[in-house]
Write an enzyme that holds these catalytic residues in place. Structure first.
Site, mmCIF file in Angstrom:
data_model
loop_
_atom_site.group_PDB
_atom_site.id
_atom_site.type_symbol
_atom_site.label_atom_id
_atom_site.label_comp_id
_atom_site.label_asym_id
_atom_site.label_seq_id
_atom_site.Cartn_x
_atom_site.Cartn_y
_atom_site.Cartn_z
ATOM 1 N N CYS A 46 -51.280 -16.739 2.012
ATOM 2 C CA CYS A 46 -50.716 -17.676 1.045
ATOM 3 C C CYS A 46 -51.702 -17.804 -0.108
ATOM 4 O O CYS A 46 -52.397 -18.811 -0.278
ATOM 5 C CB CYS A 46 -50.468 -19.021 1.721
ATOM 6 S SG CYS A 46 -49.541 -20.169 0.697
ATOM 7 N N TYR B 31 -63.777 -7.326 -6.112
ATOM 8 C CA TYR B 31 -64.343 -6.365 -7.056
ATOM 9 C C TYR B 31 -63.310 -5.517 -7.792
ATOM 10 O O TYR B 31 -63.690 -4.650 -8.583
ATOM 11 C CB TYR B 31 -65.291 -5.386 -6.334
ATOM 12 C CG TYR B 31 -66.254 -6.005 -5.368
ATOM 13 C CD1 TYR B 31 -67.159 -6.981 -5.782
ATOM 14 C CD2 TYR B 31 -66.283 -5.609 -4.032
ATOM 15 C CE1 TYR B 31 -68.046 -7.550 -4.888
ATOM 16 C CE2 TYR B 31 -67.176 -6.161 -3.134
ATOM 17 C CZ TYR B 31 -68.058 -7.136 -3.566
ATOM 18 O OH TYR B 31 -68.948 -7.689 -2.682
ATOM 19 N N GLY C 103 -75.318 3.804 3.813
ATOM 20 C CA GLY C 103 -74.360 3.015 4.576
ATOM 21 C C GLY C 103 -72.955 3.483 4.262
ATOM 22 O O GLY C 103 -72.318 4.187 5.046
ATOM 23 N N GLY D 214 -77.097 4.035 -1.837
ATOM 24 C CA GLY D 214 -76.293 3.898 -3.047
ATOM 25 C C GLY D 214 -75.503 5.110 -3.480
ATOM 26 O O GLY D 214 -74.766 5.037 -4.472
#
Length: 432
Positions: free
Chosen positions: A362, A335, A293, A249
């Site tokens: 589209c 987000y 990560g 995190g």
């Protein structure tokens, strides 16, 4: 330097990554294309491993979070650098297996593992299954008993931390789809059930409080709660927890407004807190696991596009349309994630044009960013979106039946294809 040390501008005014000209990379490999600096990935992995071992002891192990970026070569790199990995699906497990990643360094996550997932994981010999709930605990236990083996597990525990307010909140635990809450007593219940199972061996606990966090205080709060819970388990069950997985995190700098973060220092600060809490609660320091990560791969990556059109609507908006979009980067649509972008072939020019970056789908929501300051663009220019190494390729889709871009690794002046560009034949391969 542009945001990060491996991004710069050469004498031609072109953006470079790892010293390589992005305009030349676009010419060689086409666009859209994901470009990753392998040296940055390796250095970030080494930073985590050395800081973890230095501050938590030799048994500490960072686990690369596969969901941030998953393809065979990333597992080969992680294996060479001595990391473990965490996988959250059968597909990630299969990719890791195909890459020859050592199974004993795999931690298998997920809140709803199927019976096949569990069986496949045991067939591979994964080191730990991170059990999310009671139903899953009994499913893992039953499969292990059927095989006559004992599967090592961690239990996912929700400590109830809101990483944005740095407060412990009950609702943050109770209504999460992940794990068992300490506050409700469910965490202690599943610990007791795991201890009583004959087919599993409970090694430790796992928690994860969120992502893109620039402050260590939420991690400190979580560590405090988890260590206290470990002490309660020792007192109530006479059982010692040997592993504590604090999740991932730590944040990444996407724009100039984001702060820099020293990952080695952050790990050192968190370690001091964990050590202090263990001493205060009279428990032996467990082996610590971390799950970075984004902070390993995000900054290493950029995405290159070709500009197709520039639309100026007087008094309203300017649009720069590119040959990619939400299929290769859905994070803005999902987000409203903010990025830094520039015209790679005029990277030294002033960013004095405000525009919305539009994709080719589209779909009116197919945007890569709105009201972004960028250089003036023309059809045929190469546009670069920075810090796209995490959650871009791994979340890519074939929406509008658009093939996914290739992944190109650059290292020491050389570029190579790690994942080839999809073809139209690939799109219909599963059609019957």
């Amino acid at each position: 330097m542009i945001l990060h040390p491996h991004l710069s501008v050469n004498s031609q005014g072109h953006l470079t990554i790892g010293g390589m000209d992005t305009v030349e990379l676009a010419r060689e490999f086409g666009t859209p294309a994901y470009i990753l600096d392998e040296n940055v990935i390796r250095q970030n992995m080494r930073t985590y491993l050395s800081a973890a071992e230095k501050n938590f002891g030799k048994g500490a192990l960072p686990l690369f979070a596969s969901k941030s970026l998953c393809f065979k070569e990333i597992y080969k790199i992680a294996a060479e650098e001595g990391l473990g990995i965490d996988c959250v699906s059968g597909g990630e497990l299969f990719t890791a297996k195909s890459a020859g990643f050592p199974a004993d360094r795999i931690y298998f996550h997920g809140n709803n593992k199927t019976d096949k997932d569990i069986s496949d994981a045991m067939d591979m010999g994964v080191g730990r299954i991170v059990v999310d709930n009671t139903d899953e605990l009994y499913a893992v236990n039953a499969e292990a008993m059927r095989r006559g083996t004992k599967q090592g597990i961690l239990l996912r525990i929700t400590p109830g931390i809101d990483p944005h307010t740095h407060k412990a909140v009950v609702t943050g635990s109770v209504d999460s789809k992940f794990g068992s809450a300490i506050e409700t007593g469910q965490a202690m219940e599943i610990v007791k059930k795991a201890i009583a199972c004959d087919g599993v061996e409970l090694y430790g606990l796992h928690c994860h409080i969120g992502s893109q966090i620039f402050d260590i205080y939420p991690f400190s709060d979580a560590a405090d709660i988890m260590v206290r819970f470990i002490a309660e388990i020792k007192k109530e069950c006479n059982f010692s927890i040997r592993e504590l997985n604090l999740g991932g995190g730590l944040g990444v700098r996407y724009t100039e407004n984001d702060p820099h973060i020293d990952y080695a220092q952050a790990i050192s600060d968190i370690a001091k807190v964990v050590t202090g809490f263990c001493n205060q609660n009279g428990i032996e320091m467990p082996q610590v696991r971390l799950e970075p990560g984004r902070s390993i791969v995000a900054a290493a990556g950029i995405t290159l596009y070709t500009v197709g059109s520039v639309k100026q609507i007087p008094g309203f908006k300017n649009y720069i349309s590119v040959d990619g979009g939400m299929p290769d980067n859905p994070r803005y649509a999902l987000y409203q994630s903010r990025y830094t972008a520039l015209i790679a072939n005029r990277a030294d020019a002033p960013r004095d044009f405000r525009a919305t970056l539009a994709g080719r789908c589209c779909e009116s929501g197919d945007l890569l960013g709105e009201d972004m300051d960028i250089q003036h663009a023309e059809r045929g220019d190469i546009l670069a979106v920075l810090v796209t190494g995490a959650y871009n390729y791994s979340m890519a889709s074939n929406y509008n039946r658009i093939p996914r871009p290739p992944v190109i690794l650059v290292k020491d002046g050389n570029a190579r294809v790690a994942v080839r560009r999809e073809t139209y034949d690939d799109l219909i391969r599963c059609d019957v």
